[in-house]
Scaffold this motif. Structure first.
Motif, PDB file in Angstrom:
ATOM      1  N   ALA A 124       6.781  12.206   1.279  1.00 32.52           N
ATOM      2  CA  ALA A 124       6.540  11.446   2.509  1.00 32.52           C
ATOM      3  C   ALA A 124       5.455  10.398   2.290  1.00 32.52           C
ATOM      4  N   PRO A 125       5.820   9.169   1.902  1.00 29.68           N
ATOM      5  CA  PRO A 125       4.816   8.118   1.735  1.00 29.68           C
ATOM      6  C   PRO A 125       4.201   7.739   3.073  1.00 29.68           C
ATOM      7  N   CYS A 126       2.972   7.270   3.027  1.00 32.78           N
ATOM      8  CA  CYS A 126       2.228   6.984   4.247  1.00 32.78           C
ATOM      9  C   CYS A 126       2.934   5.935   5.100  1.00 32.78           C
ATOM     10  N   THR A 127       3.009   6.200   6.393  1.00 31.62           N
ATOM     11  CA  THR A 127       3.647   5.259   7.312  1.00 31.62           C
ATOM     12  C   THR A 127       2.759   4.917   8.498  1.00 31.62           C
ATOM     13  N   ALA A 128       1.584   5.511   8.592  1.00 35.55           N
ATOM     14  CA  ALA A 128       0.730   5.283   9.750  1.00 35.55           C
ATOM     15  C   ALA A 128      -0.663   4.818   9.340  1.00 35.55           C
ATOM     16  N   MET A 129      -1.419   5.690   8.684  1.00 37.50           N
ATOM     17  CA  MET A 129      -2.794   5.367   8.358  1.00 37.50           C
ATOM     18  C   MET A 129      -2.904   4.218   7.366  1.00 37.50           C
ATOM     19  N   VAL A 130      -1.808   3.843   6.724  1.00 39.86           N
ATOM     20  CA  VAL A 130      -1.858   2.734   5.770  1.00 39.86           C
ATOM     21  C   VAL A 130      -2.299   1.446   6.447  1.00 39.86           C
ATOM     22  N   PHE A 131      -2.049   1.312   7.740  1.00 36.17           N
ATOM     23  CA  PHE A 131      -2.524   0.134   8.453  1.00 36.17           C
ATOM     24  C   PHE A 131      -4.053   0.066   8.442  1.00 36.17           C
ATOM     25  N   VAL A 132      -4.686   1.233   8.547  1.00 40.29           N
ATOM     26  CA  VAL A 132      -6.141   1.283   8.492  1.00 40.29           C
ATOM     27  C   VAL A 132      -6.634   0.917   7.097  1.00 40.29           C
ATOM     28  N   TRP A 133      -6.014   1.523   6.073  1.00 43.71           N
ATOM     29  CA  TRP A 133      -6.436   1.236   4.701  1.00 43.71           C
ATOM     30  C   TRP A 133      -6.195  -0.244   4.370  1.00 43.71           C
ATOM     31  N   SER A 134      -5.090  -0.795   4.824  1.00 42.31           N
ATOM     32  CA  SER A 134      -4.796  -2.210   4.583  1.00 42.31           C
ATOM     33  C   SER A 134      -5.854  -3.099   5.229  1.00 42.31           C
ATOM     34  N   GLN A 135      -6.224  -2.775   6.441  1.00 42.73           N
ATOM     35  CA  GLN A 135      -7.240  -3.564   7.135  1.00 42.73           C
ATOM     36  C   GLN A 135      -8.578  -3.489   6.417  1.00 42.73           C
ATOM     37  N   LEU A 136      -8.929  -2.302   5.935  1.00 44.25           N
ATOM     38  CA  LEU A 136     -10.214  -2.129   5.262  1.00 44.25           C
ATOM     39  C   LEU A 136     -10.275  -2.875   3.936  1.00 44.25           C
ATOM     40  N   THR A 137      -9.129  -3.119   3.307  1.00 39.60           N
ATOM     41  CA  THR A 137      -9.088  -3.851   2.038  1.00 39.60           C
ATOM     42  C   THR A 137      -8.692  -5.307   2.235  1.00 39.60           C
ATOM     43  N   LYS A 138      -8.669  -5.763   3.493  1.00 43.92           N
ATOM     44  CA  LYS A 138      -8.298  -7.142   3.829  1.00 43.92           C
ATOM     45  C   LYS A 138      -6.902  -7.471   3.314  1.00 43.92           C
TER      46      LYS A 138
END
Length: 338
Positions: A124-138
């Motif tokens: 199950a690859p990430c489908t939700a919290m990845v938005f947070v990680w993406s934002q934190l890494t610009k």
């Protein structure tokens, strides 16, 4: 970022602590919660997971899929890692540690369930919290949407058969009906709800933005509530078997860091922009643990070793992903700037 996202690690840690203390103090209450099931799905956890997933699903714009062809390398990298590498390395690590290295410390049945829980995380690859990680890494927000959208589409069709394949390898009986129902309940239905909501609000961008801002805290609240309940249900096991938590965490940590390193450095070699490579690596390294936990509970029960393994996935995910965010931000100069 708001206070909920900024101090996410703290909220999760407090939820874990509160869950364990609550589970030890009033076990009868949580036993009643555990009994609220329909078709092997716990209704309370289902509500919490829906609260957590729905705000993320509203953010997904499937019309963005048309832009995949413009930058195909990042999508290809994400799909190869998530579906051709990650599930199998997770299964291999689970077998290596619990059937070989830790065989003397864990009984065979428990070891088999630990492996099952790890496999559910790996598929199950990430489908939700990845938005947070993406934002934190610009990261590139639009490209991240495409990556998540494509992964969700594949997840709908591939999760059940791939899970069944890998669980079958570990000689575990897989009730297909339960797996399919879980995918429908935790992926398809919230996805449809999110798409419909977005379509209703898309004609008024300001209204959509306000709606997303308003429901964003509910996602974190759902996560915290889910973690609290899961740790309360596992409280006795956590206190009685702290060694088990450590044993499960070791292969999960190896898997997370190894998959991130593979994806991140492959992105560098492919000369992808950092705002594409970083989110791709975060997707590969993190897991859709909400779904993994739900399916583990449905298949093996709330108090099972498999459910505990997926809960440990929740325990290590946030601090580990924050460490990877830190690393990605400090190696931005390795990549193309656009």
């Amino acid at each position: 970022m708001g206070i909920f996202e900024r101090y996410l690690t703290l909220w999760v840690a407090l939820a874990m602590l509160a869950g364990v203390l609550g589970g030890l103090a009033v076990p009868a209450v949580f036993q009643q919660v555990a009994a609220l099931e329909f078709a092997h799905v716990n209704l309370v956890i289902a509500v919490f997971i829906w609260i957590m997933i729905y705000p993320m699903m509203v953010q997904i714009d499937f019309s963005a899929i048309k832009d995949v062809g413009k930058k195909p390398a990042g999508i290809v990298l994400t799909l190869v890692v998530n579906w051709l590498i990650k599930p199998f390395t997770m299964a291999l690590l689970g077998w290596l540690f619990f059937k070989v290295l830790f065989a003397g410390w864990v009984d065979p049945q428990t070891a088999t369930e630990y492996i099952a829980g790890m496999i559910l995380l790996g598929v199950a690859p990430c489908t939700a919290m990845v938005f947070v990680w993406s934002q934190l890494t610009k990261g590139d927000a639009n490209y991240t949407l495409v990556q998540v959208s494509v992964n969700d589409l594949i997840l709908i069709f591939a999760f059940a058969p791939l899970t069944a394949l890998l669980l079958g390898v570990t000689e575990i009986f897989v009730p297909w009906q339960t797996l399919v129902i879980s995918v429908l309940l935790y992926v398809v239905l919230p996805l449809i709800a999110g798409v419909l909501t977005r379509q209703l609000l898309a004609k008024e961008p300001a209204r959509l933005a306000a709606f997303l801002a308003g429901i964003k805290p509910f996602s974190i609240a759902g996560l915290v509530a889910t973690v609290l309940l899961l740790f309360a249900l596992q409280a006795e096991t956590i206190i009685r078997q702290p060694l088990a938590i450590g044993l499960i965490a070791i292969p999960l940590l190896i898997q997370t860091y190894a998959i991130f390193a593979l994806t991140y450095f492959a992105g560098c070699k492919l000369r992808l922009p950092h705002q594409v490579a970083a989110p791709a690596s975060m997707i590969g390294a993190s897991n859709f643990f909400e779904l993994a936990v739900a399916v583990a509970i449905a298949l093996f029960g709330l108090h099972s070793a498999a459910a505990l393994a997926t809960v440990v996935g929740v325990l290590v995910e946030v601090p580990v992903m924050l460490s990877l965010v830190w690393f990605a931000n400090r190696t931005r100069h390795w990549f193309k700037t656009s």
